[in-house]
Write a protein that holds these residues in place. Structure first.
Motif, PDB file in Angstrom:
ATOM      1  N   PHE A 121      -3.919  -4.455  12.112  1.00 34.49           N
ATOM      2  CA  PHE A 121      -3.520  -5.185  10.917  1.00 34.49           C
ATOM      3  C   PHE A 121      -2.088  -5.697  11.049  1.00 34.49           C
ATOM      4  O   PHE A 121      -1.252  -5.085  11.727  1.00 34.49           O
ATOM      5  CB  PHE A 121      -3.616  -4.299   9.671  1.00 34.49           C
ATOM      6  CG  PHE A 121      -4.993  -3.754   9.407  1.00 34.49           C
ATOM      7  CD1 PHE A 121      -6.112  -4.580   9.486  1.00 34.49           C
ATOM      8  CD2 PHE A 121      -5.180  -2.417   9.096  1.00 34.49           C
ATOM      9  CE1 PHE A 121      -7.375  -4.087   9.252  1.00 34.49           C
ATOM     10  CE2 PHE A 121      -6.442  -1.914   8.846  1.00 34.49           C
ATOM     11  CZ  PHE A 121      -7.551  -2.745   8.929  1.00 34.49           C
ATOM     12  N   GLU A 122      -1.813  -6.796  10.369  1.00 37.64           N
ATOM     13  CA  GLU A 122      -0.464  -7.347  10.335  1.00 37.64           C
ATOM     14  C   GLU A 122       0.484  -6.327   9.709  1.00 37.64           C
ATOM     15  O   GLU A 122       0.175  -5.733   8.673  1.00 37.64           O
ATOM     16  CB  GLU A 122      -0.454  -8.637   9.520  1.00 37.64           C
ATOM     17  CG  GLU A 122       0.895  -9.308   9.418  1.00 37.64           C
ATOM     18  CD  GLU A 122       0.865 -10.551   8.558  1.00 37.64           C
ATOM     19  OE1 GLU A 122       1.946 -11.112   8.283  1.00 37.64           O
ATOM     20  OE2 GLU A 122      -0.237 -10.980   8.166  1.00 37.64           O
ATOM     21  N   PRO A 123       1.651  -6.073  10.311  1.00 39.13           N
ATOM     22  CA  PRO A 123       2.598  -5.096   9.759  1.00 39.13           C
ATOM     23  C   PRO A 123       2.976  -5.410   8.310  1.00 39.13           C
ATOM     24  O   PRO A 123       3.162  -6.556   7.936  1.00 39.13           O
ATOM     25  CB  PRO A 123       3.817  -5.230  10.693  1.00 39.13           C
ATOM     26  CG  PRO A 123       3.253  -5.751  11.972  1.00 39.13           C
ATOM     27  CD  PRO A 123       2.124  -6.672  11.573  1.00 39.13           C
ATOM     28  N   ARG A 124       3.049  -4.338   7.495  1.00 39.54           N
ATOM     29  CA  ARG A 124       3.425  -4.387   6.081  1.00 39.54           C
ATOM     30  C   ARG A 124       2.407  -5.115   5.215  1.00 39.54           C
ATOM     31  O   ARG A 124       2.676  -5.433   4.073  1.00 39.54           O
ATOM     32  CB  ARG A 124       4.816  -5.005   5.893  1.00 39.54           C
ATOM     33  CG  ARG A 124       5.920  -4.226   6.556  1.00 39.54           C
ATOM     34  CD  ARG A 124       7.282  -4.757   6.189  1.00 39.54           C
ATOM     35  NE  ARG A 124       7.441  -6.155   6.563  1.00 39.54           N
ATOM     36  CZ  ARG A 124       7.799  -6.551   7.783  1.00 39.54           C
ATOM     37  NH1 ARG A 124       8.034  -5.664   8.737  1.00 39.54           N
ATOM     38  NH2 ARG A 124       7.928  -7.832   8.065  1.00 39.54           N
ATOM     39  N   ARG A 125       1.229  -5.390   5.770  1.00 43.85           N
ATOM     40  CA  ARG A 125       0.161  -6.025   5.005  1.00 43.85           C
ATOM     41  C   ARG A 125      -1.096  -5.161   5.012  1.00 43.85           C
ATOM     42  O   ARG A 125      -2.149  -5.600   4.573  1.00 43.85           O
ATOM     43  CB  ARG A 125      -0.167  -7.410   5.593  1.00 43.85           C
ATOM     44  CG  ARG A 125       0.965  -8.417   5.522  1.00 43.85           C
ATOM     45  CD  ARG A 125       1.179  -8.892   4.096  1.00 43.85           C
ATOM     46  NE  ARG A 125       2.129  -9.984   4.025  1.00 43.85           N
ATOM     47  CZ  ARG A 125       3.420  -9.844   3.811  1.00 43.85           C
ATOM     48  NH1 ARG A 125       3.920  -8.631   3.684  1.00 43.85           N
ATOM     49  NH2 ARG A 125       4.228 -10.886   3.742  1.00 43.85           N
ATOM     50  N   GLU A 126      -0.973  -3.930   5.506  1.00 42.07           N
ATOM     51  CA  GLU A 126      -2.151  -3.100   5.701  1.00 42.07           C
ATOM     52  C   GLU A 126      -2.904  -2.841   4.401  1.00 42.07           C
ATOM     53  O   GLU A 126      -4.134  -2.978   4.345  1.00 42.07           O
ATOM     54  CB  GLU A 126      -1.763  -1.747   6.329  1.00 42.07           C
ATOM     55  CG  GLU A 126      -1.101  -1.853   7.684  1.00 42.07           C
ATOM     56  CD  GLU A 126       0.407  -1.945   7.581  1.00 42.07           C
ATOM     57  OE1 GLU A 126       0.907  -2.200   6.461  1.00 42.07           O
ATOM     58  OE2 GLU A 126       1.093  -1.783   8.603  1.00 42.07           O
ATOM     59  N   THR A 127      -2.172  -2.486   3.336  1.00 39.77           N
ATOM     60  CA  THR A 127      -2.830  -2.125   2.081  1.00 39.77           C
ATOM     61  C   THR A 127      -3.573  -3.312   1.477  1.00 39.77           C
ATOM     62  O   THR A 127      -4.712  -3.182   1.015  1.00 39.77           O
ATOM     63  CB  THR A 127      -1.797  -1.586   1.077  1.00 39.77           C
ATOM     64  OG1 THR A 127      -1.145  -0.445   1.643  1.00 39.77           O
ATOM     65  CG2 THR A 127      -2.474  -1.178  -0.225  1.00 39.77           C
TER      66      THR A 127
END
Length: 316
Positions: A121-127
């Motif tokens: 997943f793209e960093p800091r976009r997981e949630t």
């Protein structure tokens, strides 16, 4: 790598389906509105600022001219819904619980296990990405479990989105307005006024002004995300964090909660307060707001205390 762009594609596809269904029913205003919104999600990052601005103006024109109308697609009857409710009871809520469970559990597993090293997943976009995956999982699970007609999710979604209408994109518009205000220097102007009013060294009064400003601007703009850039630039960053050394995490998180208290008190937050009143056919369009005053005001006071204690007493 799954990026944030995938969520835009998912949302754009949903709006595109609703546009096609509206066009099928010859509801051209709704079809044009949802088609343009679909284009903004699918192509927005690839269009110029001018093109995106024209697209937004077209959306405003369609909504302002009354082009959006409620639809009445062929879905389950009230009798069928009552039968489902009697048969399944609270188990009907299981698909809805899949969404937050996937987002929370997935985020924890991804960040605190070797899965995070895969770079899936793209960093800091997981949630946010896992939230979208949860929506897809819940939809598939509900389809397999309840076996509705294939087009039932699209038709039910269209019925709901048409009931909400233009207010569905109000948070997106107001958040963008907040960014415009921040770039225009509104926060600096407010910060200058606040700096001249608040006594030097009064941390508690600064916290009060920050929290009340978050709630007040949210009531004006209808969205705490729109108020946050303004109040952060005015008071949060230069005074509470920069001058008084407060905990940025507490100030940011609880400051947003203070803004949400304003959301409970304003008709500008139409999708939260006015739309429910319309859907429930209440005689008083402000009935929802009236019921929320008793929660919003004490909660705002609690948020002020939490910022003061958590960001300064416990932090320092």
């Amino acid at each position: 790598m799954i990026t944030y762009e995938w969520l835009y594609v998912l949302a754009g596809a949903a709006f595109g389906v609703w546009a096609a269904l509206s066009a099928k029913d010859r509801r051209w205003g709704s079809a044009a509105f949802w088609a343009l919104l679909s284009a903004s999600f699918l192509l927005g990052s690839h269009l110029s600022d001018l093109a995106n601005g024209v697209l937004v103006l077209a959306l405003v024109a369609i909504a302002g001219l009354g082009g959006l109308k409620r639809s009445d697609p062929p879905t389950t009857s009230p009798q069928e819904r009552e039968a489902y409710a009697a048969q399944l009871g609270n188990r009907l809520f299981l698909p809805a619980l899949v969404v937050p469970l996937t987002a929370v559990a997935g985020t924890l597993l991804y960040n605190y296990t070797p899965l995070g090293e895969t770079g899936l997943f793209e960093p800091r976009r997981e949630t946010l990405i896992l939230f979208g995956i949860g929506v897809i999982a819940a939809l598939i699970g509900a389809m397999v479990w309840l076996r509705p007609p294939l087009m039932a999710p699209a038709e039910e979604g269209r019925r709901l989105i048409d009931s909400i209408g233009w207010a569905a994109i109000l948070p997106q518009m107001l958040a963008a307005l907040g960014a415009v205000f921040a770039l225009a220097g509104v926060g600096e102007i407010i910060g200058g006024i606040a700096g001249g009013i608040i006594p030097e060294g009064s941390v508690f009064l600064t916290v009060v002004v920050f929290a009340l400003g978050m709630a007040g601007f949210t009531m004006i703009m209808g969205n705490a995300f729109a108020a946050f850039p303004v109040m952060a630039a005015a008071i949060g960053i230069p005074l509470l964090i920069g001058q008084y050394g407060g905990n940025p995490a507490v100030i940011g998180a609880v400051g947003m909660l203070a803004g949400f208290c304003g959301t409970l008190l304003t008709p500008m937050a139409a999708n939260f307060n006015i739309v429910p009143a319309a859907l429930l056919e209440l005689k008083d369009q402000n009935a929802v707001i009236r019921q929320q005053v008793g929660t919003a005001v004490p909660l705002l006071v609690c948020n002020i205390v939490i910022i003061y204690v958590g960001a300064f007493w416990l932090w320092n």
